[in-house]
Design a protein around this motif. Structure first.
Motif, PDB file in Angstrom:
ATOM      1  N   MET A   1      -1.624 -53.136  21.254  1.00 41.14           N
ATOM      2  CA  MET A   1      -2.912 -52.464  21.086  1.00 41.14           C
ATOM      3  C   MET A   1      -3.728 -52.534  22.372  1.00 41.14           C
ATOM      4  N   GLY A   2      -4.413 -51.451  22.691  1.00 45.56           N
ATOM      5  CA  GLY A   2      -5.203 -51.392  23.924  1.00 45.56           C
ATOM      6  C   GLY A   2      -6.454 -52.248  23.835  1.00 45.56           C
ATOM      7  N   GLU A   3      -7.265 -52.130  24.848  1.00 42.22           N
ATOM      8  CA  GLU A   3      -8.506 -52.912  24.882  1.00 42.22           C
ATOM      9  C   GLU A   3      -9.705 -52.017  24.617  1.00 42.22           C
ATOM     10  N   SER A   4     -10.821 -52.669  24.245  1.00 42.28           N
ATOM     11  CA  SER A   4     -12.053 -51.910  24.054  1.00 42.28           C
ATOM     12  C   SER A   4     -12.506 -51.331  25.382  1.00 42.28           C
ATOM     13  N   ARG A   5     -13.226 -50.204  25.290  1.00 42.46           N
ATOM     14  CA  ARG A   5     -13.777 -49.553  26.481  1.00 42.46           C
ATOM     15  C   ARG A   5     -15.284 -49.623  26.439  1.00 42.46           C
ATOM     16  N   LYS A   6     -15.903 -49.726  27.609  1.00 40.18           N
ATOM     17  CA  LYS A   6     -17.364 -49.624  27.671  1.00 40.18           C
ATOM     18  C   LYS A   6     -17.699 -48.303  28.359  1.00 40.18           C
ATOM     19  N   CYS A   7     -18.714 -47.619  27.825  1.00 41.55           N
ATOM     20  CA  CYS A   7     -19.104 -46.346  28.435  1.00 41.55           C
ATOM     21  C   CYS A   7     -20.561 -46.070  28.098  1.00 41.55           C
ATOM     22  N   ARG A   8     -21.043 -44.896  28.491  1.00 42.44           N
ATOM     23  CA  ARG A   8     -22.436 -44.542  28.235  1.00 42.44           C
ATOM     24  C   ARG A   8     -22.512 -43.511  27.115  1.00 42.44           C
ATOM     25  N   ALA A   9     -23.604 -43.590  26.346  1.00 43.52           N
ATOM     26  CA  ALA A   9     -23.779 -42.662  25.226  1.00 43.52           C
ATOM     27  C   ALA A   9     -25.263 -42.378  25.031  1.00 43.52           C
ATOM     28  N   ALA A  10     -25.576 -41.191  24.493  1.00 41.89           N
ATOM     29  CA  ALA A  10     -26.962 -40.853  24.126  1.00 41.89           C
ATOM     30  C   ALA A  10     -27.149 -41.233  22.661  1.00 41.89           C
ATOM     31  N   VAL A  11     -28.089 -42.133  22.422  1.00 44.11           N
ATOM     32  CA  VAL A  11     -28.283 -42.704  21.088  1.00 44.11           C
ATOM     33  C   VAL A  11     -29.645 -42.289  20.550  1.00 44.11           C
ATOM     34  N   LEU A  12     -29.685 -41.944  19.267  1.00 42.87           N
ATOM     35  CA  LEU A  12     -30.958 -41.659  18.609  1.00 42.87           C
ATOM     36  C   LEU A  12     -31.215 -42.783  17.615  1.00 42.87           C
ATOM     37  N   ARG A  13     -32.437 -43.368  17.689  1.00 43.19           N
ATOM     38  CA  ARG A  13     -32.737 -44.525  16.842  1.00 43.19           C
ATOM     39  C   ARG A  13     -33.747 -44.251  15.729  1.00 43.19           C
ATOM     40  N   ALA A  14     -34.372 -43.071  15.720  1.00 41.27           N
ATOM     41  CA  ALA A  14     -35.327 -42.740  14.658  1.00 41.27           C
ATOM     42  C   ALA A  14     -35.638 -41.257  14.697  1.00 41.27           C
ATOM     43  N   VAL A  15     -36.125 -40.738  13.546  1.00 45.02           N
ATOM     44  CA  VAL A  15     -36.615 -39.362  13.511  1.00 45.02           C
ATOM     45  C   VAL A  15     -37.776 -39.252  14.503  1.00 45.02           C
ATOM     46  N   GLY A  16     -37.787 -38.201  15.284  1.00 48.19           N
ATOM     47  CA  GLY A  16     -38.884 -37.966  16.231  1.00 48.19           C
ATOM     48  C   GLY A  16     -38.737 -38.694  17.555  1.00 48.19           C
ATOM     49  N   ALA A  17     -37.697 -39.526  17.686  1.00 50.96           N
ATOM     50  CA  ALA A  17     -37.515 -40.285  18.934  1.00 50.96           C
ATOM     51  C   ALA A  17     -36.832 -39.421  19.993  1.00 50.96           C
ATOM     52  N   GLN A  18     -36.774 -39.946  21.202  1.00 50.56           N
ATOM     53  CA  GLN A  18     -36.022 -39.329  22.290  1.00 50.56           C
ATOM     54  C   GLN A  18     -34.601 -39.871  22.245  1.00 50.56           C
ATOM     55  N   TRP A  19     -33.648 -39.163  22.827  1.00 49.78           N
ATOM     56  CA  TRP A  19     -32.298 -39.702  23.010  1.00 49.78           C
ATOM     57  C   TRP A  19     -32.370 -40.741  24.119  1.00 49.78           C
ATOM     58  N   GLN A  20     -31.735 -41.912  23.889  1.00 51.45           N
ATOM     59  CA  GLN A  20     -31.728 -42.966  24.909  1.00 51.45           C
ATOM     60  C   GLN A  20     -30.301 -43.193  25.368  1.00 51.45           C
ATOM     61  N   ILE A  21     -30.130 -43.404  26.658  1.00 47.72           N
ATOM     62  CA  ILE A  21     -28.793 -43.687  27.176  1.00 47.72           C
ATOM     63  C   ILE A  21     -28.539 -45.192  27.046  1.00 47.72           C
ATOM     64  N   GLU A  22     -27.491 -45.551  26.308  1.00 49.27           N
ATOM     65  CA  GLU A  22     -27.175 -46.964  26.083  1.00 49.27           C
ATOM     66  C   GLU A  22     -25.695 -47.211  26.364  1.00 49.27           C
ATOM     67  N   GLU A  23     -25.343 -48.503  26.475  1.00 45.97           N
ATOM     68  CA  GLU A  23     -23.940 -48.842  26.691  1.00 45.97           C
ATOM     69  C   GLU A  23     -23.224 -48.944  25.345  1.00 45.97           C
ATOM     70  N   LEU A  24     -22.139 -48.208  25.238  1.00 48.78           N
ATOM     71  CA  LEU A  24     -21.361 -48.148  24.001  1.00 48.78           C
ATOM     72  C   LEU A  24     -20.021 -48.856  24.202  1.00 48.78           C
ATOM     73  N   THR A  25     -19.624 -49.657  23.209  1.00 44.07           N
ATOM     74  CA  THR A  25     -18.281 -50.246  23.228  1.00 44.07           C
ATOM     75  C   THR A  25     -17.426 -49.497  22.212  1.00 44.07           C
ATOM     76  N   VAL A  26     -16.285 -49.018  22.676  1.00 37.98           N
ATOM     77  CA  VAL A  26     -15.377 -48.245  21.819  1.00 37.98           C
ATOM     78  C   VAL A  26     -14.107 -49.056  21.614  1.00 37.98           C
ATOM     79  N   ASP A  27     -13.822 -49.421  20.371  1.00 39.27           N
ATOM     80  CA  ASP A  27     -12.600 -50.180  20.079  1.00 39.27           C
ATOM     81  C   ASP A  27     -11.377 -49.271  20.177  1.00 39.27           C
ATOM     82  N   PRO A  28     -10.203 -49.862  20.385  1.00 38.46           N
ATOM     83  CA  PRO A  28      -8.984 -49.051  20.499  1.00 38.46           C
ATOM     84  C   PRO A  28      -8.621 -48.370  19.179  1.00 38.46           C
ATOM     85  N   PRO A  29      -7.832 -47.312  19.253  1.00 41.05           N
ATOM     86  CA  PRO A  29      -7.478 -46.560  18.046  1.00 41.05           C
ATOM     87  C   PRO A  29      -6.486 -47.310  17.173  1.00 41.05           C
ATOM     88  N   VAL A  30      -6.580 -47.089  15.854  1.00 40.11           N
ATOM     89  CA  VAL A  30      -5.552 -47.586  14.927  1.00 40.11           C
ATOM     90  C   VAL A  30      -4.648 -46.391  14.598  1.00 40.11           C
TER      91      VAL A  30
END
Ligand code: ZN
Ligand code: ZN
Length: 386
Positions: A1-30
């Motif tokens: 199995m591969g390793e998790s990846r770190k990357c950037r993502a636009a995240v929304l945390r509430a209605v009416g909020a702005q998109w925020q760029i945060e660090e995302l961890t993506v687990d390997p595929p099953v």
């Protein structure tokens, strides 16, 4: 199995909020999953419905159902990219393949897929809930906090782990921005006209709302042989764009269109009406259905507020004029055959895609891109990843 990846993502945390760029961890595929490096993501109006709240179930409703909070969410369901990792048992794509996102997954085996209605695939259930399609587990994290992906695709991230059912292999020489557009807006609009409304040569068609979907309903209606394609939108730039894409007449509102459609058709009114405004409010259906004549079809493509239950329709006319009102998701198309078909029409010069992109943005400019959409400045804005 591969390793998790770190990357950037636009995240929304509430209605009416702005998109925020945060660090995302993506687990390997099953088994049955792939990791896609997204190259282009479309700024579709559907993602904006999370910001306005039109597509967010009320918190009390989720709590009563024993479901976790809706936010945070990584949106983006229109996109194209390259497969960088595959889990066990994946057969339809390999590492290095170019793919289109398919926000409607297609398993190929359920009752709907196997009867030519892939847009209704059972694997699409829970598209707005947490967890992966294959096992319901979480594979996307923000600093240890689980995050959901819109339609379990999430193209507003550099990488996501998705089901094999959510990607469709495309020819590697096709421009990835064209591929991205076809994955939602183009297919939904084109299919609303050619498939769901079943536009025939000689028809009069009215398209209400000229955004990323409506413009392609115009294009589809013209390709299907409509005699008149009447585009309705308050924004002048969009009306001009509609004329370039096959419209024969344009009006700023349904109120303005109504007497003119009456005159143009000698009182017969439209054969097909496609409703695709930015948000579909129930009271808009009164004129929407009135624009259709005897035996007319009204296709409802737009997203309406999720808790709205009322709509004004003259039921006497609906029955006496033998009209029908039809909903559609993904233009009632089959992603596995229609995404490649639309791209082959583009390759042959029959379908216009390059003309649809108004502006390109980086991921960091996502809020700017959505602001331009709200101001009516974009037919389609896209994020292009470096
Ligand atoms: Zn969309
Ligand atoms: Zn299925």
């Amino acid at each position: 199995m591969g390793e998790s990846r770190k990357c950037r993502a636009a995240v929304l945390r509430a209605v009416g909020a702005q998109w925020q760029i945060e660090e995302l961890t993506v687990d390997p595929p099953v088994a049955g999953e792939v990791v896609v490096q997204w190259k282009v993501a479309g700024l579709c109006h559907s993602d904006e419905h999370f910001v306005t709240g039109d597509m967010v179930p009320p918190a009390e409703m989720l709590e009563a159902a024993g479901m976790p909070p809706f936010f945070p969410v990584i949106a983006g369901h229109e996109g194209s990219g390259i497969v960088v990792e595959v889990g066990p048992g994946v057969t339809s794509v390999a590492v290095g393949d170019h793919v289109s996102a398919s926000f409607i997954p297609s398993c190929g085996r359920c009752r709907y897929c196997s009867s030519g209605r892939q847009n209704l695939c059972d694997a699409g259930a829970g598209a707005m809930q947490n967890g992966q399609i294959v096992d319901g587990a979480t594979r996307h994290w923000l600093n240890g906090e689980p995050v959901k992906l819109m339609a379990k695709v999430g193209t507003f991230a550099e990488y996501t782990c998705v089901a094999e059912a959510s990607v469709i292999k495309v020819d590697a020489d096709l421009p990835l921005d064209a591929v991205a557009l076809v994955s939602c807006g183009v297919a939904t609009g084109w299919g609303s006209a050619t498939k769901r409304a079943d536009v025939r040569p000689g028809d009069t068609v009215v398209v209400v709302g000229i955004g990323g979907i409506g413009i392609n309903a115009v294009q589809g209606a013209a390709m299907a042989g409509a005699k008149r394609v009447i585009a309705v939108d308050p924004v002048e730039f969009k009306r001009e764009k509609a004329m370039e894409m096959g419209a024969t007449h344009t009006f700023a509102s349904m109120e303005e269109a109504f007497p003119m459609v009456t005159e143009l058709t000698w009182g017969q009114m439209a054969d097909k009406v496609i409703m695709t405004p930015g948000v579909l409010y129930g009271d808009m259906m009164q004129l929407g259905t009135a624009l259709a004549g005897k035996g007319g079809t009204i296709v409802v493509t737009a997203i309406a507020p999720i808790t709205q239950t009322e709509s004004s329709v003259n039921l006497f006319e609906l029955a006496m004029y033998n009209k029908e009102i039809k909903g559609t998701i993904f233009g009632s198309l089959n992603p596995r055959s229609d995404i490649p078909n639309l791209l082959s029409l583009y390759r042959e010069g029959q379908l216009k895609l390059d003309e649809l992109i108004t502006r390109r943005y980086t991921l960091d400019q996502i809020n700017e891109g959505y602001e331009a959409m709200r101001q009516g400045e974009n037919i389609r804005g896209v994020i292009v990843y470096e």
